[in-house]
Enzyme design. Sequence first.
Site, PDB file in Angstrom:
ATOM      1  N   LYS A 109       0.782  -1.332  -0.115  1.00  0.00           N
ATOM      2  CA  LYS A 109      -0.168   0.010  -0.071  1.00  0.00           C
ATOM      3  C   LYS A 109       0.881   1.270   0.116  1.00  0.00           C
ATOM      4  O   LYS A 109       2.046   1.266   0.431  1.00  0.00           O
ATOM      5  CB  LYS A 109      -1.214  -0.012   1.308  1.00  0.00           C
ATOM      6  CG  LYS A 109      -2.331   0.868   1.140  1.00  0.00           C
ATOM      7  CD  LYS A 109      -3.327   0.136   0.455  1.00  0.00           C
ATOM      8  CE  LYS A 109      -4.541   1.034   0.125  1.00  0.00           C
ATOM      9  NZ  LYS A 109      -5.442   0.142  -0.582  1.00  0.00           N
ATOM     10  N   ASP A 167      -7.007   4.366  -4.552  1.00  0.00           N
ATOM     11  CA  ASP A 167      -7.782   4.192  -3.436  1.00  0.00           C
ATOM     12  C   ASP A 167      -8.229   5.442  -2.938  1.00  0.00           C
ATOM     13  O   ASP A 167      -8.668   6.383  -3.734  1.00  0.00           O
ATOM     14  CB  ASP A 167      -6.785   3.766  -2.061  1.00  0.00           C
ATOM     15  CG  ASP A 167      -7.519   3.252  -0.853  1.00  0.00           C
ATOM     16  OD1 ASP A 167      -7.732   2.232  -0.754  1.00  0.00           O
ATOM     17  OD2 ASP A 167      -7.635   4.221   0.105  1.00  0.00           O
TER      18      ASP A 167
HETATM   19  P1  NDP Z   1     -13.018   7.878  -2.784  1.00  0.00           P
HETATM   20  O1  NDP Z   1     -11.881   8.889  -2.640  1.00  0.00           O
HETATM   21  O2  NDP Z   1     -13.352   7.886  -4.246  1.00  0.00           O
HETATM   22  O3  NDP Z   1     -14.229   8.208  -1.934  1.00  0.00           O
HETATM   23  C1  NDP Z   1     -13.980   8.375  -0.512  1.00  0.00           C
HETATM   24  C2  NDP Z   1     -15.337   8.422   0.176  1.00  0.00           C
HETATM   25  O4  NDP Z   1     -15.371   8.406   1.468  1.00  0.00           O
HETATM   26  C3  NDP Z   1     -15.896   9.880  -0.200  1.00  0.00           C
HETATM   27  O5  NDP Z   1     -17.039  10.138  -0.157  1.00  0.00           O
HETATM   28  C4  NDP Z   1     -15.241  10.872   1.349  1.00  0.00           C
HETATM   29  O6  NDP Z   1     -15.865  11.966   1.683  1.00  0.00           O
HETATM   30  C5  NDP Z   1     -15.404   9.801   2.160  1.00  0.00           C
HETATM   31  N1  NDP Z   1     -14.443   9.744   3.097  1.00  0.00           N
HETATM   32  C6  NDP Z   1     -13.146   9.495   3.306  1.00  0.00           C
HETATM   33  N2  NDP Z   1     -12.602   9.725   4.493  1.00  0.00           N
HETATM   34  C7  NDP Z   1     -13.586   9.990   5.301  1.00  0.00           C
HETATM   35  C8  NDP Z   1     -13.491  10.417   6.707  1.00  0.00           C
HETATM   36  N3  NDP Z   1     -12.666  10.433   7.316  1.00  0.00           N
HETATM   37  N4  NDP Z   1     -14.790  10.752   7.361  1.00  0.00           N
HETATM   38  C9  NDP Z   1     -15.871  10.396   6.308  1.00  0.00           C
HETATM   39  N5  NDP Z   1     -16.021  10.198   5.023  1.00  0.00           N
HETATM   40  C10 NDP Z   1     -14.802   9.973   4.453  1.00  0.00           C
HETATM   41  O7  NDP Z   1     -12.328   6.589  -2.258  1.00  0.00           O
HETATM   42  P2  NDP Z   1     -12.802   4.855  -2.469  1.00  0.00           P
HETATM   43  O8  NDP Z   1     -14.236   4.929  -2.770  1.00  0.00           O
HETATM   44  O9  NDP Z   1     -11.928   4.432  -3.577  1.00  0.00           O
HETATM   45  O10 NDP Z   1     -12.380   4.209  -1.352  1.00  0.00           O
HETATM   46  C11 NDP Z   1     -13.530   4.170  -0.022  1.00  0.00           C
HETATM   47  C12 NDP Z   1     -13.030   2.892   0.715  1.00  0.00           C
HETATM   48  O11 NDP Z   1     -12.965   1.789  -0.089  1.00  0.00           O
HETATM   49  C13 NDP Z   1     -11.761   3.137   1.529  1.00  0.00           C
HETATM   50  O12 NDP Z   1     -11.782   2.425   2.892  1.00  0.00           O
HETATM   51  C14 NDP Z   1     -10.762   2.219   0.498  1.00  0.00           C
HETATM   52  O13 NDP Z   1      -9.697   1.737   1.379  1.00  0.00           O
HETATM   53  C15 NDP Z   1     -11.662   1.192   0.289  1.00  0.00           C
HETATM   54  N6  NDP Z   1     -11.405   0.343  -1.078  1.00  0.00           N
HETATM   55  C16 NDP Z   1     -11.376   0.963  -2.054  1.00  0.00           C
HETATM   56  C17 NDP Z   1     -11.021   0.274  -3.162  1.00  0.00           C
HETATM   57  C18 NDP Z   1     -11.122   0.863  -4.706  1.00  0.00           C
HETATM   58  O14 NDP Z   1     -11.041  -0.113  -5.644  1.00  0.00           O
HETATM   59  N7  NDP Z   1     -11.242   2.086  -4.735  1.00  0.00           N
HETATM   60  C19 NDP Z   1     -10.724  -0.981  -3.133  1.00  0.00           C
HETATM   61  C20 NDP Z   1     -10.928  -1.863  -2.081  1.00  0.00           C
HETATM   62  C21 NDP Z   1     -11.082  -0.919  -0.838  1.00  0.00           C
HETATM   63  P3  NDP Z   1     -15.131  13.226   1.199  1.00  0.00           P
HETATM   64  O15 NDP Z   1     -15.229  13.530  -0.134  1.00  0.00           O
HETATM   65  O16 NDP Z   1     -15.673  14.174   1.953  1.00  0.00           O
HETATM   66  O17 NDP Z   1     -13.458  12.795   1.787  1.00  0.00           O
END
Ligand code: NDP
Length: 451
Positions: free
Chosen positions: A126, A166
């Site tokens: 990572k 991510d």
């Molecule tokens: P994005 O950056 O596309 O979206 C993240 C989302 O989560 C946004 O809506 C963001 O809101 C919100 N968010 C992030 N941090 C916080 C926080 N501290 N409190 C509240 N809301 C938060 O990321 P992904 O959708 O790619 O990833 C989301 C999750 O899925 C993560 O845990 C990631 O590790 C996991 N994941 C992702 C994969 C992928 O293929 N993308 C694969 C496997 C797991 P805001 O815009 O306000 O920050």
Amino acid sequence: MSAYITDTIQYLKQSSPAQAEFYQATEEVLSTIKPLLDRNPKYQKNNIIQRVIEPERQILFRVAWLDDRGNVQVNKGYRIQFNSALGPYKGGLRFHPNVTAGTIKFLGFEQIFKNSLTGLAIGGAKGGSNFDPKGKSDAEIMRFCQSFMTEIFRHVGDTIDVPAGDIGVGGREIGYLYGQYKRLTGKYEGVLTGKGLNWGGSLVRTEATGYGAVYFAQNMLAERGASLEGKVCTVSGSGNVSIYTVEKLYQVGAKPVTVSDSNGMIYDERGIDLNLLKQVKEVERARLTRYAEERPGAVYTPVENYPAGRNGVWSVHCDAAFPSATQNEVSVEDAKELLKNGCICVAEGANMPSSPEAIDAFLASGIAYGPAKAANAGGVATSQLEMSQNASMLQWTFEEVDAKLKRIMEHIYRTASETAKEYGAPGNLVLGANIAGFRKVADAMIDQGVV
Ligand code: NDP
């Protein structure tokens, strides 16, 4: 827990101070694999636990870049290559102001076992930075990505280490990173996944994590004689994983009614308007207040109005919940509220979204609970399909990749479920996924000697 495991956790806390999320991830895995260690003394004899919690390599570096006003900005950069027993390092990059070495270590550690569970030949890694992409111009994002790649290009490669996206790293960032890699090395190779479709990307990669979490939930429910059809579902987050969870939920006849971001949440009783959500988040890169402005009847609640210590999304009545934002977004109080309101299924799209006490509550209740390293493995699995297509210079159709993703999610579910039964804990997919993921990595490490 055996003395071997508790001693190792103690050693970890002393040798890697102030990495709470990393301890949480290691304790979750190590606390469930005791039955495997009891039956197989070879793991302790080869000191696998102490070896597996220590990353093979940690690259920590400075990322200096120029903002639009000509000021020099500096961020921390990380690439943690955790374990290569099963294949080249693989795992995403996270750009978020809260990122620390402990965050990247927790994510990298989880990634080892997740990648193992997919059944594909990929190791665990990572990376990321405490860079905050919010409010930055495209030119600033590009200069940051170029500076980031200028360090890591010497440590990655299509058979060495293949990063992906991510939080905060999507198609735009992967494009800038890829352009710089190509410029520095002169190589057009599959060094990153999540690439654009017209320059080496795979169909379904964008959708894969969200689609995969829904496929996983379908598998869990099918074994209980239930399905997602007609079910009300809550989803947190509004990024890549959340959007495609919402999309797939509609395709299987369910109704997703919430999304959120770090400022607040939307409750849309008629069902989330997917086109509007994509427009707001993918096209305008705006906040969810924009969604509420455009959608009559949708209720926006800012985080300040959530009950103390709670995530408002989990107070909404639902049959199935899909935490898809970030780590520790489901507290034990949230878990109890979900259960009280009749939730029968939780499938984790985010990494480590539930606190240890919340996990205990889900397991004790006997509902269908799909832990992250199993339920969200569809993203990395499809990344590996992208690597396969790059290596063979082929491009598969959407239907071909989606069918493979579906089969992989079923395989992961079966593996976790059958392993749970084998170790006397039927239905406990935390234990099943951890033992199955760990066993494969540990056996490969033993085969490869002391390295
Ligand atoms: P994005 O950056 O596309 O979206 C993240 C989302 O989560 C946004 O809506 C963001 O809101 C919100 N968010 C992030 N941090 C916080 C926080 N501290 N409190 C509240 N809301 C938060 O990321 P992904 O959708 O790619 O990833 C989301 C999750 O899925 C993560 O845990 C990631 O590790 C996991 N994941 C992702 C994969 C992928 O293929 N993308 C694969 C496997 C797991 P805001 O815009 O306000 O920050």
